[in-house]
Scaffold this motif. Sequence first.
Motif, PDB file in Angstrom:
ATOM      1  N   LEU A   1       0.870  -1.181   0.000  1.00 54.81           N
ATOM      2  CA  LEU A   1       0.000   0.000   0.000  1.00 54.81           C
ATOM      3  C   LEU A   1       0.900   1.222   0.000  1.00 54.81           C
ATOM      4  CD1 LEU A   1      -3.132   0.127   0.162  1.00 54.81           C
ATOM      5  CD2 LEU A   1      -2.886   0.486   2.630  1.00 54.81           C
ATOM      6  N   ARG A   2       0.474   2.272  -0.680  1.00 56.60           N
ATOM      7  CA  ARG A   2       1.243   3.512  -0.647  1.00 56.60           C
ATOM      8  C   ARG A   2       0.373   4.628  -0.095  1.00 56.60           C
ATOM      9  NH1 ARG A   2       4.243   7.202  -5.273  1.00 56.60           N
ATOM     10  NH2 ARG A   2       2.077   7.820  -5.733  1.00 56.60           N
ATOM     11  N   LEU A   3       0.861   5.262   0.947  1.00 58.89           N
ATOM     12  CA  LEU A   3       0.197   6.415   1.523  1.00 58.89           C
ATOM     13  C   LEU A   3       0.808   7.690   0.969  1.00 58.89           C
ATOM     14  CD1 LEU A   3       0.010   5.351   5.287  1.00 58.89           C
ATOM     15  CD2 LEU A   3      -1.562   4.809   3.421  1.00 58.89           C
ATOM     16  N   SER A   4      -0.036   8.689   0.825  1.00 53.87           N
ATOM     17  CA  SER A   4       0.427  10.009   0.375  1.00 53.87           C
ATOM     18  C   SER A   4       0.021  11.045   1.410  1.00 53.87           C
ATOM     19  CB  SER A   4      -0.186  10.371  -0.974  1.00 53.87           C
ATOM     20  OG  SER A   4       0.200   9.451  -1.971  1.00 53.87           O
ATOM     21  N   CYS A   5       0.819  12.091   1.487  1.00 58.53           N
ATOM     22  CA  CYS A   5       0.533  13.209   2.384  1.00 58.53           C
ATOM     23  C   CYS A   5       0.752  14.490   1.603  1.00 58.53           C
ATOM     24  CB  CYS A   5       1.443  13.155   3.599  1.00 58.53           C
ATOM     25  SG  CYS A   5       1.337  14.609   4.667  1.00 58.53           S
ATOM     26  N   ALA A   6      -0.329  15.176   1.315  1.00 55.56           N
ATOM     27  CA  ALA A   6      -0.261  16.417   0.551  1.00 55.56           C
ATOM     28  C   ALA A   6      -0.330  17.598   1.502  1.00 55.56           C
ATOM     29  CB  ALA A   6      -1.412  16.480  -0.445  1.00 55.56           C
ATOM     30  N   ALA A   7       0.566  18.540   1.308  1.00 60.18           N
ATOM     31  CA  ALA A   7       0.628  19.708   2.166  1.00 60.18           C
ATOM     32  C   ALA A   7       0.110  20.939   1.444  1.00 60.18           C
ATOM     33  CB  ALA A   7       2.055  19.955   2.624  1.00 60.18           C
ATOM     34  N   SER A   8      -0.524  21.800   2.176  1.00 64.92           N
ATOM     35  CA  SER A   8      -0.962  23.088   1.634  1.00 64.92           C
ATOM     36  C   SER A   8      -0.753  24.140   2.711  1.00 64.92           C
ATOM     37  CB  SER A   8      -2.433  23.036   1.225  1.00 64.92           C
ATOM     38  OG  SER A   8      -3.253  22.756   2.346  1.00 64.92           O
ATOM     39  N   GLY A   9      -0.818  25.365   2.308  1.00 66.50           N
ATOM     40  CA  GLY A   9      -0.614  26.448   3.256  1.00 66.50           C
ATOM     41  C   GLY A   9       0.742  27.088   3.080  1.00 66.50           C
ATOM     42  N   ARG A  10       1.772  26.265   3.006  1.00 65.42           N
ATOM     43  CA  ARG A  10       3.099  26.747   2.683  1.00 65.42           C
ATOM     44  C   ARG A  10       3.951  25.568   2.276  1.00 65.42           C
ATOM     45  NH1 ARG A  10       7.121  26.123   6.526  1.00 65.42           N
ATOM     46  NH2 ARG A  10       6.474  25.608   8.648  1.00 65.42           N
ATOM     47  N   THR A  11       5.080  25.874   1.676  1.00 64.00           N
ATOM     48  CA  THR A  11       5.931  24.808   1.189  1.00 64.00           C
ATOM     49  C   THR A  11       6.533  24.010   2.334  1.00 64.00           C
ATOM     50  OG1 THR A  11       7.891  24.292  -0.118  1.00 64.00           O
ATOM     51  CG2 THR A  11       7.908  26.365   1.100  1.00 64.00           C
ATOM     52  N   LEU A  12       6.753  22.736   2.062  1.00 69.67           N
ATOM     53  CA  LEU A  12       7.385  21.875   3.054  1.00 69.67           C
ATOM     54  C   LEU A  12       8.882  21.769   2.832  1.00 69.67           C
ATOM     55  CD1 LEU A  12       4.867  18.923   3.267  1.00 69.67           C
ATOM     56  CD2 LEU A  12       5.181  20.799   4.891  1.00 69.67           C
ATOM     57  N   GLY A  13       9.403  22.592   1.966  1.00 70.52           N
ATOM     58  CA  GLY A  13      10.803  22.473   1.605  1.00 70.52           C
ATOM     59  C   GLY A  13      11.768  22.704   2.745  1.00 70.52           C
ATOM     60  N   ASN A  14      11.308  23.291   3.840  1.00 68.82           N
ATOM     61  CA  ASN A  14      12.192  23.553   4.973  1.00 68.82           C
ATOM     62  C   ASN A  14      11.927  22.635   6.157  1.00 68.82           C
ATOM     63  OD1 ASN A  14      13.610  25.709   3.786  1.00 68.82           O
ATOM     64  ND2 ASN A  14      11.897  27.097   4.245  1.00 68.82           N
ATOM     65  N   ASN A  15      11.103  21.636   5.962  1.00 67.77           N
ATOM     66  CA  ASN A  15      10.712  20.778   7.072  1.00 67.77           C
ATOM     67  C   ASN A  15      11.097  19.326   6.819  1.00 67.77           C
ATOM     68  OD1 ASN A  15       8.455  22.969   6.635  1.00 67.77           O
ATOM     69  ND2 ASN A  15       8.457  22.484   8.803  1.00 67.77           N
ATOM     70  N   ALA A  16      11.635  18.710   7.867  1.00 69.70           N
ATOM     71  CA  ALA A  16      11.685  17.255   7.838  1.00 69.70           C
ATOM     72  C   ALA A  16      10.247  16.765   8.016  1.00 69.70           C
ATOM     73  CB  ALA A  16      12.565  16.729   8.965  1.00 69.70           C
ATOM     74  N   MET A  17       9.970  15.593   7.495  1.00 69.99           N
ATOM     75  CA  MET A  17       8.621  15.045   7.551  1.00 69.99           C
ATOM     76  C   MET A  17       8.647  13.652   8.170  1.00 69.99           C
ATOM     77  SD  MET A  17       6.665  17.353   6.254  1.00 69.99           S
ATOM     78  CE  MET A  17       5.162  16.401   5.987  1.00 69.99           C
ATOM     79  N   GLY A  18       7.525  13.257   8.719  1.00 69.61           N
ATOM     80  CA  GLY A  18       7.477  11.932   9.327  1.00 69.61           C
ATOM     81  C   GLY A  18       6.112  11.291   9.198  1.00 69.61           C
ATOM     82  N   TRP A  19       6.114   9.992   9.381  1.00 70.43           N
ATOM     83  CA  TRP A  19       4.883   9.222   9.481  1.00 70.43           C
ATOM     84  C   TRP A  19       4.874   8.543  10.851  1.00 70.43           C
ATOM     85  CZ3 TRP A  19       0.866   9.087   6.098  1.00 70.43           C
ATOM     86  CH2 TRP A  19       1.092   9.538   4.795  1.00 70.43           C
ATOM     87  N   PHE A  20       3.740   8.629  11.497  1.00 73.03           N
ATOM     88  CA  PHE A  20       3.514   7.950  12.764  1.00 73.03           C
ATOM     89  C   PHE A  20       2.271   7.072  12.605  1.00 73.03           C
ATOM     90  CE2 PHE A  20       6.250  10.135  15.911  1.00 73.03           C
ATOM     91  CZ  PHE A  20       6.777  11.120  15.099  1.00 73.03           C
ATOM     92  N   ARG A  21       2.063   6.174  13.540  1.00 70.87           N
ATOM     93  CA  ARG A  21       0.851   5.373  13.521  1.00 70.87           C
ATOM     94  C   ARG A  21       0.366   5.121  14.938  1.00 70.87           C
ATOM     95  NH1 ARG A  21       3.249  -0.469  11.396  1.00 70.87           N
ATOM     96  NH2 ARG A  21       4.289  -1.081  13.348  1.00 70.87           N
ATOM     97  N   GLN A  22      -0.926   4.883  15.040  1.00 71.20           N
ATOM     98  CA  GLN A  22      -1.504   4.611  16.344  1.00 71.20           C
ATOM     99  C   GLN A  22      -2.563   3.519  16.216  1.00 71.20           C
ATOM    100  OE1 GLN A  22      -3.026   8.062  18.416  1.00 71.20           O
ATOM    101  NE2 GLN A  22      -2.907   7.011  20.377  1.00 71.20           N
ATOM    102  N   ALA A  23      -2.318   2.431  16.890  1.00 66.84           N
ATOM    103  CA  ALA A  23      -3.268   1.329  16.932  1.00 66.84           C
ATOM    104  C   ALA A  23      -4.169   1.507  18.155  1.00 66.84           C
ATOM    105  CB  ALA A  23      -2.531  -0.003  17.014  1.00 66.84           C
ATOM    106  N   PRO A  24      -5.352   0.920  18.139  1.00 63.88           N
ATOM    107  CA  PRO A  24      -6.262   1.055  19.282  1.00 63.88           C
ATOM    108  C   PRO A  24      -5.611   0.628  20.586  1.00 63.88           C
ATOM    109  CG  PRO A  24      -7.405   0.069  17.426  1.00 63.88           C
ATOM    110  CD  PRO A  24      -5.952   0.140  17.047  1.00 63.88           C
ATOM    111  N   GLY A  25      -5.710   1.499  21.583  1.00 59.40           N
ATOM    112  CA  GLY A  25      -5.174   1.178  22.891  1.00 59.40           C
ATOM    113  C   GLY A  25      -3.678   1.305  23.032  1.00 59.40           C
ATOM    114  N   LYS A  26      -3.027   1.801  21.984  1.00 56.73           N
ATOM    115  CA  LYS A  26      -1.565   1.935  22.020  1.00 56.73           C
ATOM    116  C   LYS A  26      -1.135   3.379  21.822  1.00 56.73           C
ATOM    117  CE  LYS A  26      -0.449  -2.747  20.480  1.00 56.73           C
ATOM    118  NZ  LYS A  26       0.364  -3.561  19.523  1.00 56.73           N
ATOM    119  N   GLU A  27       0.110   3.649  22.204  1.00 53.02           N
ATOM    120  CA  GLU A  27       0.675   4.973  22.003  1.00 53.02           C
ATOM    121  C   GLU A  27       0.963   5.208  20.524  1.00 53.02           C
ATOM    122  OE1 GLU A  27       0.318   6.203  25.728  1.00 53.02           O
ATOM    123  OE2 GLU A  27       1.531   7.406  24.347  1.00 53.02           O
TER     124      GLU A  27
END
Length: 124
Positions: free
Chosen positions: A18-44
Amino acid sequence: QVQLVESGGGLVQAGDSLRLSCAASGRTLGNNAMGWFRQAPGKEREFVAGISRSGFTTKYGDSVKGRFTISRDNAKNTVYLQMTSLEPEDTAVYYCAASTSIMVTMTRRSYAYWGQGTQVTVSS
């Protein structure tokens, strides 16, 4: 202000990709590191993957190393998470986040902007 919108989640079987995408708006992301997190039920919420501003440096959580790949297209203001060999344990809501740093960080508090999340469900 940055708005992040994730897409690409869904219901798949174990072993699928599966491929997830994350589209940004508002301002460019060119100056930011980016990350993916996940949260399962009942977990951090846990760190999954991160990528530096340039895209040259990436980091992964231990449970996804070798299976997931993070990438970015700064021209499109989009970050991707390619997930392969999915396991039922990967079932979670996946969140995209923009860091306040240009360097990759695994620390949740370093991320200032968050998307609403996209559900990934892996059946056995």
